[in-house]
Structures are given as C-alpha cells and as structure tokens.
Design an enzyme around this catalytic site. Structure first.
Site, PDB file in Angstrom:
ATOM      1  N   ALA A  47       0.654  -1.304  -0.152  1.00 55.11           N
ATOM      2  CA  ALA A  47      -0.365   0.161  -0.035  1.00 55.11           C
ATOM      3  C   ALA A  47       0.934   1.174   0.157  1.00 55.11           C
ATOM      4  CB  ALA A  47      -0.483  -0.242   1.098  1.00 55.11           C
ATOM      5  N   SER A  78       2.324  -7.813  -6.016  1.00 55.71           N
ATOM      6  CA  SER A  78       3.684  -6.471  -6.416  1.00 55.71           C
ATOM      7  C   SER A  78       4.292  -6.808  -7.693  1.00 55.71           C
ATOM      8  CB  SER A  78       4.656  -7.300  -5.407  1.00 55.71           C
ATOM      9  OG  SER A  78       5.535  -8.085  -5.830  1.00 55.71           O
ATOM     10  N   ASP A 108       8.100  -4.586   8.013  1.00 57.36           N
ATOM     11  CA  ASP A 108       9.661  -4.572   9.427  1.00 57.36           C
ATOM     12  C   ASP A 108       9.931  -5.614   9.051  1.00 57.36           C
ATOM     13  OD1 ASP A 108       8.600  -1.417   9.754  1.00 57.36           O
ATOM     14  OD2 ASP A 108       7.692  -2.072  11.714  1.00 57.36           O
ATOM     15  N   LYS A 109       9.577  -6.739   9.475  1.00 57.58           N
ATOM     16  CA  LYS A 109       9.976  -8.257   9.680  1.00 57.58           C
ATOM     17  C   LYS A 109      10.737  -8.462   8.415  1.00 57.58           C
ATOM     18  CE  LYS A 109       6.577 -10.842   9.858  1.00 57.58           C
ATOM     19  NZ  LYS A 109       5.316 -12.076  10.666  1.00 57.58           N
ATOM     20  N   HIS A 132       9.710   3.465   8.104  1.00 56.40           N
ATOM     21  CA  HIS A 132       9.493   3.883   9.902  1.00 56.40           C
ATOM     22  C   HIS A 132      10.504   2.963   9.945  1.00 56.40           C
ATOM     23  CE1 HIS A 132       7.809   1.862  13.254  1.00 56.40           C
ATOM     24  NE2 HIS A 132       7.620   0.911  13.154  1.00 56.40           N
ATOM     25  N   ASP A 217       5.120   6.081  17.023  1.00 53.52           N
ATOM     26  CA  ASP A 217       4.247   5.446  16.286  1.00 53.52           C
ATOM     27  C   ASP A 217       4.205   3.736  17.236  1.00 53.52           C
ATOM     28  OD1 ASP A 217       3.712   4.638  13.536  1.00 53.52           O
ATOM     29  OD2 ASP A 217       4.366   2.886  13.983  1.00 53.52           O
ATOM     30  N   GLU A 389       0.548  10.919  16.982  1.00 55.35           N
ATOM     31  CA  GLU A 389       0.603   9.251  17.312  1.00 55.35           C
ATOM     32  C   GLU A 389      -0.346   8.808  18.258  1.00 55.35           C
ATOM     33  OE1 GLU A 389       2.071   7.316  15.053  1.00 55.35           O
ATOM     34  OE2 GLU A 389       3.684   8.671  14.118  1.00 55.35           O
TER      35      GLU A 389
END
Length: 491
Positions: A47, A78, A108-109, A132, A217, A389
């Site tokens: 997104a 994708s 993130d991972k 992020h 966050d 936040e």
C-alpha cells in the site's frame, strides 16, 4: 546487532526522543526538485510502496520498482500492481546499482534481509530511505558510511496518501535523517524533496528523528490506535449481549460506532466528540473516562517502558524467528471471538444514536487518547509527535473496523502493529472486566435520560476537557492543516 537506541547515552536518547519541529511552507519552496533527474528505486509494492510511487511519479520523479526474482517470475501481486500501473520493474541486480535513492517500503520483518541484499549493490554515495525506522532503531541495522539514510513517514495508510494527493493536498508527514549516516550533509534536502513529491508538504511536515518516530509510532499503535479499539470492541459487545441486546444490533453499534465517534474527534478533537453528548451524558462519560485512566495508566506505562527499553522489540523479533507462532495464534483466536462472528444487523442506526448509546465507547476513546498522549510526553516525546500518533490516526483505524470488523483492522495495519495490539488487548480485557461489571444503565446500549445538571460541575468538566494539552496542540495542528488546504485549493 545492538538496538541503536540502547547504544546512546541518556543525553543523546533524550535529544532524539524530543526532536520535533513543525516546518514552514517556505522550506518546501523547491518542491521535489532535489530529486528530479535522479533515479528513485522503490523496494516493495504494498500500500505505501505503490501509492507513494504513484505520487512521486506524478510529481515528476523517475520511479521504478525492484522486486525479488521469484516475485517477478511468479508474477505475484507486487509485480502485477507495479506493471499494471505502468512502472518499470526489475530485479535488485538490474535496478539498485543505478539508483540515487533506494526506498525500502517492505514490511518491518523483511527489512534486514532486504537491506543486506541491496546494500552491496548500492553505488557509492547513494541514499537509503524508510517510512518507518524500526530497522534502524530497534534492529540496529548498520548501514555503509557512504550511504545517506533518511525517512519520510506519512501519518496515514497508503491509500489515503494517494487519495489526498489526487485531491491536491497531502497527509501530515514526519521526516528525519539518521545522524550516523549523513556523510554529505544532503539528508534533509533528500527527505524534503521526497516528502514534497508525496504531497506531504501541503498538509504539514514535522522534522523529527528516527528514534522519536519509532518509539511514538509503536506506542500509539499498541495502545489507543489498535489495542484499545480491539479491547473495547470485545468488552462492549460481550456486555451488550450479556444484558440481552440482540447480537446483530450490538455488533453494528460497535463496528460503526468507533468510526462515527472518531469522525467528531477528527473534526474538533475530544471537545467536539464530548459536545455531541447531552449534558448528563457528557458528565457521565467524563467520570467514566477518569476511572478508566486510573485503571489503565499502569498498562500504558508498561507498554511505553517496554518500547523505550527495547523489551517489546526483542520479544516480537523472537516471535519472527519462531515463524510468528504467537502472532498467528492471537490472530486465529481473535477471528473466533463472538464479536467477529456475530450476524450482521440489517436495520439502520442513526448517527446520534451511536453517541447517545455509546457513552462508554466515548469514555474509552477519551481515556485512551489522553493516556497515550500523556505517557508519550512524560517519556520525552514532543507533544506534536504524540498528537499525530494518538488522536490524529484514530479515525483512520476506526474506519478499517467499519469495513470488516477487527479482521480488517489487523489486515491493514503492519504485523508490528498487530503484534503490539494483541499484547495490549490481551492484558486490557481482563483488567477492565471488573469495571465493566459495575456499569450503570445508560452507559452502553441505552441513552442516559435528560435531566438537570449542576452548572458548576458542567463548567469545570468543560474546562478540563478543553484545557488538556492534547486539545491545545490539536487545535493548532488541525488549524494549520485547514489553512494549508485552503492555500492548496486556492493554488
């Protein structure tokens, strides 16, 4: 690798936590020109990846997408999204070596694997971008010293980033430069140009730090933004049904109640949300919120403490290494709750009915927003960051519940947010059960009757609501956004 924040001394930690400056419109007079004529390669087409890329291309930048070989060969989602929107797509080896700016917009991972794959391919003096800072701050990723590391973090889901841009506006955005990686002193120029290319400069930009963005966050998403909404949904539904309310009606009152209530929050803060209630209901909602704050304060503080210390991140990364066992178990259990499986209500609920019969829900929103804000500020985070936040993002998350209940919320948010949400909600639900058991008629599911109120008490409650620090900073920031939108529309 060591948690970056924990390698800093106390003075450095406080300086980075407290970095927050609202940037003037004149600071973006050059728009995205600093990146024009340069090659921007985005890794990841979710997104944020797709919608930021669309905005950046429409702002005149050269955008392409680097995907893993197997994603291209198997024509995964994708690849389809990027190609269907007319973008150039290639492997890391094909695109990264020519990139002036590599933007990592994967989950993130995946960041560590992605960064370790692209770093050797990046040319000397290139820049690496994030939306992020978890990989830098919590994982402690080490980036080559010739690479500039920047962040542009829109304070909205990717779809909203695109829609606001198409309306000629943008979404509030945090930007930052990693102090360990700014060899040529051009990090801020890159971040400003990137933010302008997404349209963020038209809604307001905060110059922040990787540390402040990550810690605030994580706190917001774990507590008020996701955890409080999940805990509140489960508790309120069970209470209504236990007292004889039709499960379908109870489900709708909650599912769409959060969105309706927080729309008032979006327009005029806690003050407007509370003003939608009758005077007796406002006094009751205020009293309930004060009780909730007293009960939940230690839980909010524990989450903030674990975020600051790195305890939360280390626990979550251990679950990553264990194939997300905890996350997937919690996700499955949530899907089986009575709220998630309740039938749909086909009737209509009027807008005011959500307020009149949702006094407890309003109290939960008020208590959660204020507690999250207060806890962040007490930990050294500047008020503007804490506002974005907590209160600012809440209507956006409530909207996801209105679409497909908690399932949709947990699909849309990141795995990091989802993991933190479960940690909070699993602790919060049993914590609040004794409080829920003592509720009075009119607190939830029925309206509080009109009646006489004490003028002095009402005056004091109104003053307390309006004088809270989040209302003061929120009024300023919402006013700034309104002014910016007026200027943008005027051209």
């Amino acid at each position: 690798m060591a948690n970056y924040f924990n390698t800093l001394n106390l003075r450095q930690q406080l300086a980075q936590l407290g970095k927050c400056r609202f940037m003037g419109r004149d600071e973006f007079a050059d728009g995205a020109s600093y990146l024009q004529g340069k090659k921007v390669v985005i890794v990841g087409c979710g997104a944020q990846g797709l919608n930021q890329g669309l905005n950046m291309r429409d702002s005149g930048l050269d955008i392409s997408y680097a995907l893993r070989k197997e994603a291209i060969a198997e024509k995964r989602a994708s690849w389809r999204k990027a190609t269907e929107n007319g973008f150039k797509v290639g492997t890391y080896e094909e695109l990264i070596p020519q990139a002036d700016l590599v933007v990592n917009l994967t989950p993130d991972k995946q960041h560590s694997d992605v960064v370790r794959s692209v770093q050797p391919l990046m040319k000397d003096g290139a820049a690496l971008g994030y939306s992020h800072g978890f990989n830098i701050v919590e994982v402690g990723e080490q980036i080559r010293k010739d690479i500039t590391v920047v962040m542009v973090a829109p304070k909205c889901p990717g779809t909203e980033v695109r829609e606001e841009y198409k309306r000629g506006f943008g979404v509030p955005t945090l930007i930052a430069v990693h102090p360990e990686n700014d060899p040529k002193g051009e990090g801020m120029a890159i971040a400003k140009a990137w933010a302008a290319a997404t349209g963020g400069h038209r809604a307001g930009v905060l110059e922040s730090s990787f540390v402040a963005e990550v810690k605030s966050d994580l706190m917001g998403e774990q507590t008020i933004l996701c955890g409080m909404l999940q805990a509140g949904s489960l508790l309120c539904f069970d209470k209504l049904v236990a007292e004889g309310t039709d499960p379908a009606y109870a489900e709708k009152l909650i599912q769409f109640g959060w969105e309706t209530i927080t729309e008032a929050l979006k327009q005029g803060g806690i003050t407007l949300m509370m003003d939608r209630l009758s005077n007796p209901a406002k006094l009751r909602a205020y009293a309930l919120s004060e009780q909730l704050k007293e009960i939940m304060a230690p839980l909010f503080q524990k989450h903030m403490d674990d975020i600051i210390s790195g305890e939360f991140s280390s626990g979550m990364m251990a679950d990553w290494a264990n194939d997300d066992k905890k996350l997937l178990t919690w996700r499955e259990e949530t899907g089986k709750t009575a709220f998630e499986t309740a039938p749909q209500f086909e009737g209509k609920i009027g807008e005011q009915e959500y307020f009149d019969k949702g006094v407890l829900m309003i109290a939960m929103v008020k208590a959660g927003v204020e507690l999250a804000f207060e806890t962040m500020v007490d930990s050294g985070i500047i008020e503007e960051s804490a506002y974005y936040e907590s209160l600012h993002e809440l209507p956006l998350i409530a909207n996801t519940i209105a679409r497909k209940r908690l399932y949709e919320m947990n699909v849309v948010i990141s795995d990091t947010a989802e993991y933190g949400n479960y940690l909070f909600s699993y602790a919060c639900v049993p914590l609040l059960k004794p409080f829920i058991a003592e509720l009075q008629p009119g607190d939830l599911g029925s309206a509080i009757p009109e009646g006489a109120v004490d003028n002095a008490q009402l005056r004091d409650v109104n003053d307390a609501i309006r004088s809270h620090a989040i209302e003061q900073v929120g009024k300023k920031l919402r006013g700034y956004m309104t002014d910016m939108k007026r200027i943008a529309v005027a051209g």
